[in-house]
Every structure is written in C-alpha cells, then in structure tokens.
Design an enzyme around this catalytic site. Structure first.
Site, mmCIF file in Angstrom:
data_model
loop_
_atom_site.group_PDB
_atom_site.id
_atom_site.type_symbol
_atom_site.label_atom_id
_atom_site.label_comp_id
_atom_site.label_asym_id
_atom_site.label_seq_id
_atom_site.Cartn_x
_atom_site.Cartn_y
_atom_site.Cartn_z
ATOM 1 N N MET A 297 -17.842 83.778 -42.280
ATOM 2 C CA MET A 297 -17.609 84.534 -43.442
ATOM 3 C C MET A 297 -16.664 83.478 -44.537
ATOM 4 O O MET A 297 -15.756 84.276 -44.932
ATOM 5 C CB MET A 297 -16.209 85.885 -42.893
ATOM 6 N N TYR A 298 -16.083 82.522 -43.803
ATOM 7 C CA TYR A 298 -15.839 81.912 -44.572
ATOM 8 C C TYR A 298 -15.786 81.552 -45.710
ATOM 9 O O TYR A 298 -16.637 80.961 -46.005
ATOM 10 C CB TYR A 298 -15.266 80.525 -43.553
ATOM 11 N N THR A 299 -14.424 81.812 -46.806
ATOM 12 C CA THR A 299 -15.481 81.105 -48.282
ATOM 13 C C THR A 299 -16.213 82.532 -48.538
ATOM 14 O O THR A 299 -16.767 81.674 -49.099
ATOM 15 C CB THR A 299 -15.215 79.958 -48.734
#
Length: 371
Positions: A59-61
């Site tokens: 889910m990072y960036t």
C-alpha cells in the site's frame, strides 16, 4: 560497527544489515515523498554503503513504491543480494472486505500483486502489516507455511500486532512443525519505548528479530522541529499529522527528550538524528533499524549513525530522560519484590560464556525417518 556488519534475523540464517532502507517515501502519490530519480539515487547509495535490506509494503504510495523497487532491482541486477521485505493487510479495493485484512484469501491475492510489481518470483521477508482483530493466528501461520513451501516467500513475520498474538502465532508454528516466524516490525525510538515491556523479551525468547520503524519518531528526534505556542512547528509532515489519534508527538515529555538529545548530540559531536538512530540500533533485541528519507542528503546523514559508539554516560542520560512508565504488572517486578520472592539470595543473568539452551524444532515422523 558498520553498515556491512550483518546480524542474523531472529532464529534464522538470514543475514541483515543493521540499517534497512525504508521505501515508504518512494513515489509522490501521497502528496509527499521522493521522485523516481531521487529514489533511485538513494537505492544505489544504500547498496554501495553495504546495506542489504529494503522494506516496503503493497500500500505504500498506492503501489508505486513496490513498482519502483522492482524496476531498480531488475535494472541493477541485485536481486540475489537484496533482502526484499514487503507487507500486506490494507485494502486495495474499497467495498470488498476480502481485498484487505489478514485472511488466507487476501494474503494469496496480495502476494501475487506484490510479486508482479516487484518483478520477482519470490519475496525474502513477507510480513503481516497490521493486526486486523479478526483473523485467527492459526490461519496466518498456515498460509505463511504454504507460501514458503510454494517458493513464493522465504521468511515470514508480523508487524504492529499485540504481543499475545505474536506469541500465539510462533507457538502454533513450533508446535505443529510449520515455518517459524523470524521477525516483528515495531515502532521504537527514544520517544516510544513501550515495546521494552513485552515485545523485546518475547522476541529474545521465541526467536524473533525486531526491525524498527519510526526510529526518529516521525522526525521528532531529527532536530527539524521546535516547540511553539501551537505545540510544535517544523519542515516536515509530522506537523501535519501530529493531531491524528495515535500520532501525538508534540508533548512535554517528547520536548524534554528532544532537549536532552540535542545536548547529548552536541557533546558527542554528531547530529541529533545519528545519535537517536545509534541508540535504537544498539538496544537489546533489535536486528535492524528502518531509515527513510526523501532526499539523498538525509540518507547520507542517517548512514553515519553506525560510525561511532555512545559513551556510557551519554547513553545513561538518554535512557533517563526517555524512560517509560511501568504499567501493571511491571512496577511489581522491582528489586524489593524480587528480594521477597528469592529470599534475599542474589539471582540474575548467567555468567558470560554460559551456554544458553539451543532451540531444536520438533521433527515430524517422516523427517525423522528421512534422517
């Protein structure tokens, strides 16, 4: 101690550098972060310095972090060298409850997405990102075991979970001959020391190496924030999120820590960030500390954290100003209670050189026969 000095992660043979590169800042999809050229420069510099652990999450960036990392690793030809760590839990499809959480269905979905974005056929360290308060530990460890047997992941671990849940998961894995967990990823810094009560002893007892996130308390300990009438001000994202539940950092206790850290750093001749990182990296139970940056110069400054040793006196001052309160039942374990328990006889750690018992996993019948 240098960046190319490696520790084994938990009770495993996986060797990891003392500082890990956090890739949560890779990509600008969240309104802040590093553009691709800057992220690539930090990736190259970290590997050149001897680091080998890179931490990200699906889910990072919004997936850009994994995609960038996959591209960087493929183009640099460093897949065998890099210890690639990513995480699952958060929902990728609003309205679909099974596109998030820690159930088997979502784990199987998430791992395929991460493998595709990372341009690899295996993940070195796969982590449950956050406890979902629903999925039984049995389901998680069984799924991890299946992924290891399928060759999609090499090792597994947990992040941001209650200590009892981690203990149950590891005990289940040991009791049933499943792939043991090797890692807990937890918040730890001079400003947040609560893992010392439960998690550190748990990790040392059950063979889980701790990797630390937010070692600078979201930048609070970097020196970029100063107290103000509004609580605090500075040139970073913490000023924007500190009022959100769970992210309150502008407190009197933390400003006291910042003030003492500034004095200690000046006496030690190093930056506040380097001293704060050094303190965390040399604490019991810690295998690796995740450092994040949006600029190459920030990364360079953080890489210096292992180049010195804090004196006993300076470390004691940091310990004292940041000492956490002891909640029940830990306040009961003071020396006076121990004196009553042990009858006044001195008891404590074993002498240096005393061999600790070595854990031997229980073998299934077919394994014993094969040997």
């Amino acid at each position: 101690m240098s960046l190319d000095h490696y520790f084994t992660l938990g009770r495993s043979g996986l060797r990891v550098s003392r500082l890990a590169l956090g890739a949560m800042t890779f990509g600008e999809n969240w309104g802040w972060g590093a553009a691709e050229d800057t992220a690539r420069a930090m990736f190259d510099r970290y590997l050149d310095a001897g680091g080998n652990v890179i931490d990200t999450a699906d889910m990072y960036t919004e997936g850009a972090s994994e995609s960038m990392l996959g591209k960087f690793i493929q183009e640099s030809g460093t897949r065998d060298r890099v210890v690639l760590s990513t995480k699952f839990t958060y929902n990728a499809e609003p309205g679909n409850p099974n596109a998030g959480g820690n159930g088997r269905k979502n784990i199987m979905r998430a791992v395929e997405g991460s493998l595709r974005r990372l341009r690899t056929d295996y993940i070195d360290l796969y982590l449950l990102h956050t406890w979902d308060r629903i999925t039984p530990a049995e389901e998680v460890v069984r799924t991890f075991d299946d992924l290891v047997r399928a060759g999609k992941i090499r090792y597994a671990g947990l992040s941001d979970i209650p200590a009892w849940y981690a203990a149950r998961a590891q005990t289940l894995a040991e009791a049933h001959g499943l792939t043991p967990l090797v890692n807990m990823q937890l918040e730890y810094s001079l400003a947040e020391r609560n893992i010392e009560h439960e998690y550190v002893p748990l990790a040392q007892t059950l063979g889980l190496g701790i990797t630390v996130w937010s070692p600078l308390a979201m930048g609070m300990l970097s020196g970029k924030y100063k107290a103000s009438q509004q609580g605090g001000e500075g040139d970073g994202r913490l000023a924007k999120v500190t009022r959100a539940p769970g992210f309150e950092r502008f407190t009197k206790r933390n400003w006291d820590i910042v003030a003492e850290l500034e004095k200690v750093a000046k006496e030690a001749g190093h930056s506040m960030a380097a001293v704060a990182l050094n303190w965390v990296a040399t604490q019991p139970g810690v295998a690796s500390v995740i450092i994040g940056a949006t600029k190459l110069e920030q990364l360079e400054a953080n890489l210096a954290a292992l180049s010195f040793e804090l004196s006993t006196e300076l470390r004691a001052r940091l310990d004292a100003v940041s000492a956490p309160e002891k909640p029940f039942p830990y306040y009961m374990f003071a020396d006076i209670q121990q004196t009553r328990i042990h009858g006044g006889v001195a008891v404590g750690d074993k002498p240096a050189g005393y061999a600790a018992p070595v854990f031997v996993p229980k073998l299934e019948a077919r394994e014993i026969k094969a040997r």
